[in-house]
Design a protein around this motif. Sequence first.
Motif, PDB file in Angstrom:
ATOM      1  N   ALA A  26       0.839  -1.203   0.000  1.00  0.00           N
ATOM      2  CA  ALA A  26       0.000   0.000   0.000  1.00  0.00           C
ATOM      3  C   ALA A  26       0.874   1.253   0.000  1.00  0.00           C
ATOM      4  CB  ALA A  26      -0.929   0.001   1.206  1.00  0.00           C
ATOM      5  N   LYS A  27       1.958   1.254   0.781  1.00  0.00           N
ATOM      6  CA  LYS A  27       2.872   2.389   0.806  1.00  0.00           C
ATOM      7  C   LYS A  27       3.564   2.556  -0.543  1.00  0.00           C
ATOM      8  CE  LYS A  27       5.517   2.104   4.502  1.00  0.00           C
ATOM      9  NZ  LYS A  27       6.131   1.697   5.786  1.00  0.00           N
ATOM     10  N   GLU A  28       3.875   1.445  -1.182  1.00  0.00           N
ATOM     11  CA  GLU A  28       4.498   1.487  -2.510  1.00  0.00           C
ATOM     12  C   GLU A  28       3.557   2.116  -3.537  1.00  0.00           C
ATOM     13  OE1 GLU A  28       5.314  -1.829  -5.851  1.00  0.00           O
ATOM     14  OE2 GLU A  28       6.165  -2.270  -3.880  1.00  0.00           O
ATOM     15  N   TYR A  29       2.265   1.793  -3.444  1.00  0.00           N
ATOM     16  CA  TYR A  29       1.278   2.387  -4.347  1.00  0.00           C
ATOM     17  C   TYR A  29       1.223   3.902  -4.171  1.00  0.00           C
ATOM     18  CZ  TYR A  29      -0.686  -2.205  -5.576  1.00  0.00           C
ATOM     19  OH  TYR A  29      -0.869  -3.474  -6.042  1.00  0.00           O
ATOM     20  N   ILE A  30       1.292   4.363  -2.935  1.00  0.00           N
ATOM     21  CA  ILE A  30       1.249   5.805  -2.670  1.00  0.00           C
ATOM     22  C   ILE A  30       2.418   6.495  -3.347  1.00  0.00           C
ATOM     23  CG2 ILE A  30       1.449   7.578  -0.881  1.00  0.00           C
ATOM     24  CD1 ILE A  30      -0.072   5.610   0.986  1.00  0.00           C
ATOM     25  N   THR A  31       3.618   5.967  -3.166  1.00  0.00           N
ATOM     26  CA  THR A  31       4.790   6.603  -3.758  1.00  0.00           C
ATOM     27  C   THR A  31       4.804   6.448  -5.276  1.00  0.00           C
ATOM     28  OG1 THR A  31       6.111   4.620  -3.309  1.00  0.00           O
ATOM     29  CG2 THR A  31       6.205   6.392  -1.688  1.00  0.00           C
ATOM     30  N   ARG A  32       4.292   5.348  -5.789  1.00  0.00           N
ATOM     31  CA  ARG A  32       4.257   5.136  -7.242  1.00  0.00           C
ATOM     32  C   ARG A  32       3.394   6.183  -7.940  1.00  0.00           C
ATOM     33  NH1 ARG A  32       1.825  -0.294  -9.666  1.00  0.00           N
ATOM     34  NH2 ARG A  32       3.375  -1.189  -8.263  1.00  0.00           N
ATOM     35  N   PHE A  33       2.301   6.584  -7.304  1.00  0.00           N
ATOM     36  CA  PHE A  33       1.391   7.548  -7.912  1.00  0.00           C
ATOM     37  C   PHE A  33       1.692   8.988  -7.510  1.00  0.00           C
ATOM     38  CE2 PHE A  33      -1.184   3.594  -7.869  1.00  0.00           C
ATOM     39  CZ  PHE A  33      -1.169   3.394  -9.237  1.00  0.00           C
ATOM     40  N   GLY A  34       2.899   9.232  -6.999  1.00  0.00           N
ATOM     41  CA  GLY A  34       3.343  10.600  -6.760  1.00  0.00           C
ATOM     42  C   GLY A  34       3.103  11.133  -5.370  1.00  0.00           C
ATOM     43  N   GLY A  35       2.725  10.280  -4.429  1.00  0.00           N
ATOM     44  CA  GLY A  35       2.491  10.733  -3.063  1.00  0.00           C
ATOM     45  C   GLY A  35       3.750  10.666  -2.224  1.00  0.00           C
ATOM     46  N   THR A  36       3.733  11.385  -1.108  1.00  0.00           N
ATOM     47  CA  THR A  36       4.833  11.374  -0.154  1.00  0.00           C
ATOM     48  C   THR A  36       4.280  10.981   1.205  1.00  0.00           C
ATOM     49  OG1 THR A  36       5.839  13.211  -1.352  1.00  0.00           O
ATOM     50  CG2 THR A  36       6.685  12.753   0.856  1.00  0.00           C
ATOM     51  N   ILE A  37       4.758   9.884   1.759  1.00  0.00           N
ATOM     52  CA  ILE A  37       4.276   9.391   3.049  1.00  0.00           C
ATOM     53  C   ILE A  37       4.895  10.240   4.160  1.00  0.00           C
ATOM     54  CG2 ILE A  37       4.255   7.432   4.632  1.00  0.00           C
ATOM     55  CD1 ILE A  37       4.345   5.639   2.114  1.00  0.00           C
ATOM     56  N   THR A  38       4.034  10.747   5.045  1.00  0.00           N
ATOM     57  CA  THR A  38       4.516  11.589   6.140  1.00  0.00           C
ATOM     58  C   THR A  38       4.507  10.861   7.485  1.00  0.00           C
ATOM     59  OG1 THR A  38       2.298  12.522   6.429  1.00  0.00           O
ATOM     60  CG2 THR A  38       3.818  13.744   5.024  1.00  0.00           C
ATOM     61  N   ASN A  39       3.593   9.918   7.671  1.00  0.00           N
ATOM     62  CA  ASN A  39       3.505   9.220   8.959  1.00  0.00           C
ATOM     63  C   ASN A  39       2.778   7.895   8.780  1.00  0.00           C
ATOM     64  OD1 ASN A  39       3.750   8.799  11.714  1.00  0.00           O
ATOM     65  ND2 ASN A  39       1.852   9.872  12.184  1.00  0.00           N
ATOM     66  N   VAL A  40       3.216   6.880   9.533  1.00  0.00           N
ATOM     67  CA  VAL A  40       2.537   5.582   9.545  1.00  0.00           C
ATOM     68  C   VAL A  40       2.324   5.191  10.998  1.00  0.00           C
ATOM     69  CG1 VAL A  40       2.655   3.151   8.895  1.00  0.00           C
ATOM     70  CG2 VAL A  40       3.639   4.873   7.391  1.00  0.00           C
ATOM     71  N   ASP A  41       1.060   5.018  11.391  1.00  0.00           N
ATOM     72  CA  ASP A  41       0.725   4.577  12.745  1.00  0.00           C
ATOM     73  C   ASP A  41       0.232   3.142  12.697  1.00  0.00           C
ATOM     74  OD1 ASP A  41       1.326   6.948  14.011  1.00  0.00           O
ATOM     75  OD2 ASP A  41      -0.698   7.743  13.817  1.00  0.00           O
ATOM     76  N   ASP A  42       0.833   2.301  13.515  1.00  0.00           N
ATOM     77  CA  ASP A  42       0.417   0.902  13.638  1.00  0.00           C
ATOM     78  C   ASP A  42      -0.332   0.772  14.958  1.00  0.00           C
ATOM     79  OD1 ASP A  42       0.116  -1.811  13.956  1.00  0.00           O
ATOM     80  OD2 ASP A  42       2.243  -2.283  13.792  1.00  0.00           O
ATOM     81  N   TRP A  43      -1.640   0.619  14.875  1.00  0.00           N
ATOM     82  CA  TRP A  43      -2.441   0.494  16.089  1.00  0.00           C
ATOM     83  C   TRP A  43      -2.495  -0.934  16.595  1.00  0.00           C
ATOM     84  CZ3 TRP A  43      -7.415   3.819  16.669  1.00  0.00           C
ATOM     85  CH2 TRP A  43      -7.073   5.166  16.662  1.00  0.00           C
ATOM     86  N   GLY A  44      -2.001  -1.860  15.832  1.00  0.00           N
ATOM     87  CA  GLY A  44      -1.965  -3.250  16.262  1.00  0.00           C
ATOM     88  C   GLY A  44      -3.301  -3.947  16.081  1.00  0.00           C
TER      89      GLY A  44
END
Length: 95
Positions: A26-44
């Motif tokens: 999912a993160k790869e898809y974001i960057t592939r389409f021109g997005g920049t990931i700023t934060n990832v929260d893992d709530w478990g």
Amino acid sequence: MNKYELVLVVNAKIEDEARVATVEKAKEYITRFGGTITNVDDWGKRRLAYEIQKMREGYYYFIQFESDSETPGELEQRVRIMENVIRYLCIRQDA
């Protein structure tokens, strides 16, 4: 650039490696389409509000990113068919 948040609920019955691979995809898809990931929260692992596909629990991930207005649509098309994603939601955050 707009700010967005993608929420993923991933199947709790799969291996840890498969779960991590699903989130990375999912993160790869974001960057592939021109997005920049700023934060990832893992709530478990959390209990679901209602049973989905005979599952009562899922792993919650909140991915915040910045992109143009085209990226969320492309992202949703890809995430929708991912096998281990139970639910997803992509919303635009207020500025």
